[in-house]
Design an enzyme around this catalytic site. Sequence first.
Site, PDB file in Angstrom:
ATOM      1  CE1 TYR A  24      29.088  42.311  39.367  1.00 51.10           C
ATOM      2  CE2 TYR A  24      26.799  42.397  39.938  1.00 51.10           C
ATOM      3  CZ  TYR A  24      28.251  42.028  39.574  1.00 51.10           C
ATOM      4  OH  TYR A  24      28.200  40.016  39.942  1.00 51.10           O
ATOM      5  CG  HIS A  75      30.897  41.931  45.516  1.00 53.25           C
ATOM      6  ND1 HIS A  75      31.317  42.794  44.149  1.00 53.25           N
ATOM      7  CD2 HIS A  75      31.545  40.645  44.925  1.00 53.25           C
ATOM      8  CE1 HIS A  75      30.791  41.850  42.935  1.00 53.25           C
ATOM      9  NE2 HIS A  75      30.917  40.651  43.305  1.00 53.25           N
TER      10      HIS A  75
END
Length: 312
Positions: free
Chosen positions: A49, A126
Site C-alpha cells: 500500500y 500477501h
Amino acid sequence: MSQPIKPLGLGFGLLGTSNVAPISDAQAEAMFAAAWAMGLRRFDTAPLYGGGLSEERLGRLLRGVPRGDYLLSSKVGRYRDYAARISNPKANPGDWRDYSRDATLRSVEQSLTRLGTDRLDIAFVHDCDDDPDAALDGALPALAELKAQGVVGALGVGSNFAATHLALLREAELDVLMVAGRFTLLDQSAAPDLFPLCRQRGTQVELASPFNSGILATGPDDPATRFDYQPPDAATRAKVHAIQKACAAHDVTLKRAALHYSAAHPAVTRLVLGLTAPAGLRSNLADLSAPVPAALWPALASLGIPAPTEQP
C-alpha cells in the site's frame, strides 16, 4: 449503540493509494481518532500500500498509543515502489513479488521500522496466488522463525482467492486467514471447502472487502462503483439490483445486508473494513449493530445466495 455482531478491524490501504489524490494527514488523523473513539483496536496494513507509505503514516498515527492496546498486522511478499502511481489495482506495472526467506525477513524488519514497533501481532503472506509453493518454502518458514522469536505473534495468509487459502491451509499450520471478498452476497467461494477446514483446524478468518470493492455499499447505479477493483459488468449490476430489491422488501438496506451476510458465517472471526470518513464508519457500525429479519436469508436464497449460517 449496541455492539456489532462480530469484532471489527480497519484496513489502512487508503493511506498508501496514489491513483487518486491521497488523503491529507489531517483527514487521516480525524479518521483514526474517530475509529479509536468507536472502539476499533485491530489495524491492518502492508508494504504494497503505497510502497510502504501506508505503514509509515499508520506508524505516525499510532505514535504514543500504548502498544498493548491494539492488534497490528502487516504483510510480506507483494511490493511496489514508494508512492508509485496506480493504474491497475490488480496488477500495477512495476509491482513485484518475492516470497523468499531473505526477502521476508528483510520485509518484516522494514515494516517494523516504518510502523515504529518491535512486533507484529499478525504477519500475512500477501497474494501468493501464482506461486503458493514459494510461500510454503520461503515466506512461511521465515515467519515461523520470527514467531518463535516473539517478533510475530501469528502467521497468516491474505488473498482474494479461496483456492489460495485452501492450498496453503492444507499444507501449513496457519493461525489466521484474511479472506478478501470471498464470502459476500456476490461471491461465496470460501464457504464449501475453505470455511469447514478453518473450523476443523481452529484457524481464524478475518473477512475483508464485504462490499466487493464497493458495489454492495453504493448499489449498482453509482457510475464510479467497483466490483473487485474493476467497473462491474451488466450481469453483476443486474444481480445487485435483484439483491437490492429483495432487501428493500424486508426494509433492509443493501449495505446492511452485505455486512450482516459476511459476518454471519460461524467461521468468520472478524470483519475488516476499509478506512473511511467518521460518518461512514459510524454508519457501518450502526448497520452491524441493527438486526436484520431472519426472513431475509430465504428471500436471498431464491436468488441463488445460500443462507450465511448454512453448513455443508
